[in-house]
Design a protein around this motif. Structure first.
Motif, PDB file in Angstrom:
ATOM      1  N   SER A 112      -2.463  -0.501  -8.080  1.00 47.95           N
ATOM      2  CA  SER A 112      -2.155   0.932  -7.425  1.00 47.95           C
ATOM      3  C   SER A 112      -1.446   1.791  -7.877  1.00 47.95           C
ATOM      4  CB  SER A 112      -1.978   0.188  -5.863  1.00 47.95           C
ATOM      5  OG  SER A 112      -0.476  -0.544  -6.202  1.00 47.95           O
ATOM      6  N   LEU A 154      -7.763  -6.963  -0.950  1.00 48.85           N
ATOM      7  CA  LEU A 154      -6.183  -6.461  -1.187  1.00 48.85           C
ATOM      8  C   LEU A 154      -5.635  -7.319  -1.692  1.00 48.85           C
ATOM      9  CD1 LEU A 154      -4.897  -3.646  -1.966  1.00 48.85           C
ATOM     10  CD2 LEU A 154      -4.293  -3.449   0.180  1.00 48.85           C
ATOM     11  N   TYR A 204      -0.760  -8.441  -3.067  1.00 51.64           N
ATOM     12  CA  TYR A 204       0.073  -8.486  -4.182  1.00 51.64           C
ATOM     13  C   TYR A 204      -0.319  -7.914  -4.993  1.00 51.64           C
ATOM     14  CZ  TYR A 204       2.559  -7.150   0.274  1.00 51.64           C
ATOM     15  OH  TYR A 204       3.058  -7.024   1.979  1.00 51.64           O
ATOM     16  N   GLU A 254      -1.915  -4.085   3.934  1.00 52.02           N
ATOM     17  CA  GLU A 254      -1.078  -2.200   3.938  1.00 52.02           C
ATOM     18  C   GLU A 254      -0.452  -1.855   4.488  1.00 52.02           C
ATOM     19  OE1 GLU A 254      -5.259  -0.057   3.509  1.00 52.02           O
ATOM     20  OE2 GLU A 254      -4.861  -0.871   5.634  1.00 52.02           O
ATOM     21  N   ARG A 284       2.610  -1.558  -6.576  1.00 50.53           N
ATOM     22  CA  ARG A 284       2.475  -3.020  -5.146  1.00 50.53           C
ATOM     23  C   ARG A 284       1.518  -3.738  -5.167  1.00 50.53           C
ATOM     24  NH1 ARG A 284       3.827  -0.930  -0.408  1.00 50.53           N
ATOM     25  NH2 ARG A 284       4.448  -2.764   0.753  1.00 50.53           N
ATOM     26  N   PHE A 285       0.789  -3.155  -5.484  1.00 51.76           N
ATOM     27  CA  PHE A 285      -1.270  -3.991  -5.077  1.00 51.76           C
ATOM     28  C   PHE A 285      -2.227  -4.467  -6.196  1.00 51.76           C
ATOM     29  CE2 PHE A 285       0.557  -1.893  -0.797  1.00 51.76           C
ATOM     30  CZ  PHE A 285       1.044  -3.160  -0.554  1.00 51.76           C
TER      31      PHE A 285
END
Length: 266
Positions: free
Chosen positions: A136, A156, A158, A245, A140-141
């Motif tokens: 991301s 998704l 972490y 999220e 963070r992701f």
């Protein structure tokens, strides 16, 4: 390249894939890799002066390498004990790590390695294929594709591999996730509660992402435009289930029309 001035790409030369760079208008093509092996999947580092890539020079199944823009300074980042570190590279936004897919564990899984070759870490352990990792913009992701639920869908997690969550639900394959935006301020709306239902205890997520809330203690009433909910200032609240999220959000914004029943006395 990060500044948009150049493009890295792969081209066949003498039967082997080789990496080239060129200006964004197609001029100035220059070959920067050589050898009687494949050099593929170039990914420009965020700081611009190095490229990560996959090569079969030391392993027929492929390993990750780093090189300067002129092809010098080649550094091996992965040494795979079985299988290979084949493709699907993605740099962390700060340029300290590379996410990639490897078959070292027996099938495709998502791994990360530091840009100096240390800290190789497996993030996914599904018995199905996990691939196409994409970091991301805020770091963070990592989004990725997986067939763990019957067909390829987008998931998704972490950046440390925790809290792996499915985010697409389609009967056809969903692959190659791509992020929109260039940083945390470009993140699209993750949830929106308009509180315009007019009745009931559900606050529907207007962003269409399924983050519906439960209203406790509120009273529906006429608002400035349409219906509104009256908060008593003590026990009225809206509870939203935890979700990857929304967890750990650094900030969020609230927009509302507020009608006070009484103004404080002077």
């Amino acid at each position: 390249s990060p500044d948009g001035a150049m493009i890295a790409f792969t081209k066949k030369v003498g039967g082997y894939d080789q990496i080239f760079i060129m200006n964004a208008d197609g001029t100035g093509q220059k070959q920067i890799s050589t050898g009687t092996w494949h050099n593929q999947h170039p990914e420009w580092a965020p700081y611009g002066y190095k490229i990560a890539f996959v090569s079969t020079r030391d392993n027929a199944n492929g390993e990750l390498y780093l090189m300067n823009l002129d092809g010098t300074g080649i550094k091996r980042l992965t040494t795979t004990t079985s299988g290979g570190s084949g493709s699907f590279l993605s740099w962390s936004p700060d340029g300290t790590k590379v996410a990639y897919s490897s078959t070292q564990s027996g099938n495709w899984d998502v791994w990360v390695v530091n840009s100096d070759g240390s800290g190789k870490t497996q993030l996914t352990t599904s018995s199905a294929s996990d691939y196409y990792p994409t970091w991301s913009p805020d770091g963070r992701f990592i989004a990725f594709a997986s067939g763990r639920d019957g067909n390829d869908e987008i998931y998704l997690m972490y950046a440390d591999g925790t809290n792996q969550t499915r985010i697409t639900f389609n009967s056809v394959e969903d692959t190659f996730p791509a992020w929109y935006g260039t940083g945390p301020l470009a993140t699209p709306t993750l949830a929106q509660w308009k509180l315009d239902e007019g009745s009931g205890t559900t606050a529907s997520d207007g962003a269409g992402r399924g983050h519906n809330g439960t209203i406790s203690g509120g009273t529906w009433t006429a608002g400035w435009a349409g219906t509104a909910i009256e908060f008593n200032g003590t026990s009225t609240r809206i509870e939203v289930p935890t979700h990857l999220e929304l967890d750990g959000m650094d900030n969020f914004s609230v927009s509302a029309y507020v009608y006070p029943y009484a103004y404080p006395s002077a």
